[in-house]
Design a protein around this motif. Structure first.
Motif, PDB file in Angstrom:
ATOM      1  N   GLY A  46       0.779  -1.230   0.000  1.00 32.75           N
ATOM      2  CA  GLY A  46       0.000   0.000   0.000  1.00 32.75           C
ATOM      3  C   GLY A  46       0.814   1.286   0.000  1.00 32.75           C
ATOM      4  O   GLY A  46       0.241   2.369  -0.107  1.00 32.75           O
ATOM      5  N   ALA A  47       2.138   1.207   0.106  1.00 28.86           N
ATOM      6  CA  ALA A  47       2.951   2.432   0.123  1.00 28.86           C
ATOM      7  C   ALA A  47       3.098   2.970  -1.288  1.00 28.86           C
ATOM      8  O   ALA A  47       3.511   2.259  -2.195  1.00 28.86           O
ATOM      9  N   SER A  48       2.744   4.234  -1.472  1.00 27.58           N
ATOM     10  CA  SER A  48       2.934   4.876  -2.772  1.00 27.58           C
ATOM     11  C   SER A  48       3.841   6.100  -2.675  1.00 27.58           C
ATOM     12  O   SER A  48       4.350   6.573  -3.687  1.00 27.58           O
ATOM     13  N   ASN A  88       4.892   8.204 -11.323  1.00 27.83           N
ATOM     14  CA  ASN A  88       3.755   8.675 -12.107  1.00 27.83           C
ATOM     15  C   ASN A  88       3.115   7.564 -12.923  1.00 27.83           C
ATOM     16  O   ASN A  88       1.920   7.636 -13.225  1.00 27.83           O
ATOM     17  N   VAL A  89       3.873   6.564 -13.298  1.00 27.78           N
ATOM     18  CA  VAL A  89       3.350   5.453 -14.097  1.00 27.78           C
ATOM     19  C   VAL A  89       3.013   4.259 -13.209  1.00 27.78           C
ATOM     20  O   VAL A  89       1.952   3.668 -13.332  1.00 27.78           O
ATOM     21  N   VAL A  90       3.918   3.911 -12.299  1.00 25.89           N
ATOM     22  CA  VAL A  90       3.711   2.796 -11.365  1.00 25.89           C
ATOM     23  C   VAL A  90       3.450   3.392  -9.989  1.00 25.89           C
ATOM     24  O   VAL A  90       4.336   4.029  -9.412  1.00 25.89           O
ATOM     25  N   VAL A 111      17.090   9.900 -18.165  1.00 25.51           N
ATOM     26  CA  VAL A 111      17.069   8.709 -19.018  1.00 25.51           C
ATOM     27  C   VAL A 111      15.675   8.401 -19.574  1.00 25.51           C
ATOM     28  O   VAL A 111      15.560   7.757 -20.606  1.00 25.51           O
ATOM     29  N   TRP A 112      14.634   8.868 -18.910  1.00 24.11           N
ATOM     30  CA  TRP A 112      13.282   8.514 -19.317  1.00 24.11           C
ATOM     31  C   TRP A 112      12.965   9.037 -20.714  1.00 24.11           C
ATOM     32  O   TRP A 112      13.015  10.236 -20.964  1.00 24.11           O
TER      33      TRP A 112
END
Length: 143
Positions: A46-48, A88-90, A111-112
């Motif tokens: 549950g940690a985001s 932001n994605v995961v 790098v993204w």
């Protein structure tokens, strides 16, 4: 109500290879040979966000990041380390530790999205994981 068990987000499972576990974080190798790149995932369901961890867990995550950074630097002979928790994605809390070289495809930018991911050849991936295990100095446990 019982706490939920830790489970790795499916996208992280798809994009990485397990390296081992530190005190708090699972250590994963990103499957992108363009950049030696570790991802640390605190084993807390549950940690985001970092603030979702207890104060003690936040301190331990900082220790885990430092251990991973030292190991990656030793295993890759990089010029610079980039460390980021973006998510932001995961949505699952995870920290990127990316080894950068002045001659890499994205330098000096992030790098993204700079270049398409290039999968490791199995032998190269296994050799890097072995160097990482050596650099961690025996602190990793099996995930």
């Amino acid at each position: 109500m019982a706490a939920l068990p830790f489970a790795l987000h499916p996208q992280l499972s798809h994009d990485t290879t397990p390296v081992g576990d530190l005190a708090l974080a699972r250590v994963l190798l990103m499957n992108d040979a363009n950049y030696p790149w570790l991802i640390l995932v605190p084993r807390r369901a549950g940690a985001s966000e970092i603030v979702d961890l207890t104060d003690d867990e936040q301190v331990q995550l900082t220790r885990d990041i430092a251990q991973a950074s030292r190991a990656l630097k030793a295993a890759s002979s990089c010029d610079k380390l980039n460390v980021a928790a973006i998510g932001n994605v995961v949505p699952q809390l995870h920290v990127h530790v990316v080894a950068r070289r002045r001659d890499d495809a994205a330098w000096p930018k992030p790098v993204w999205g700079a270049t398409p991911a290039m999968a490791y050849a199995p032998a190269a991936r296994d050799a890097l994981i072995a160097r990482l295990h050596d650099a961690f100095g025996g602190v990793l446990t099996q995930p």
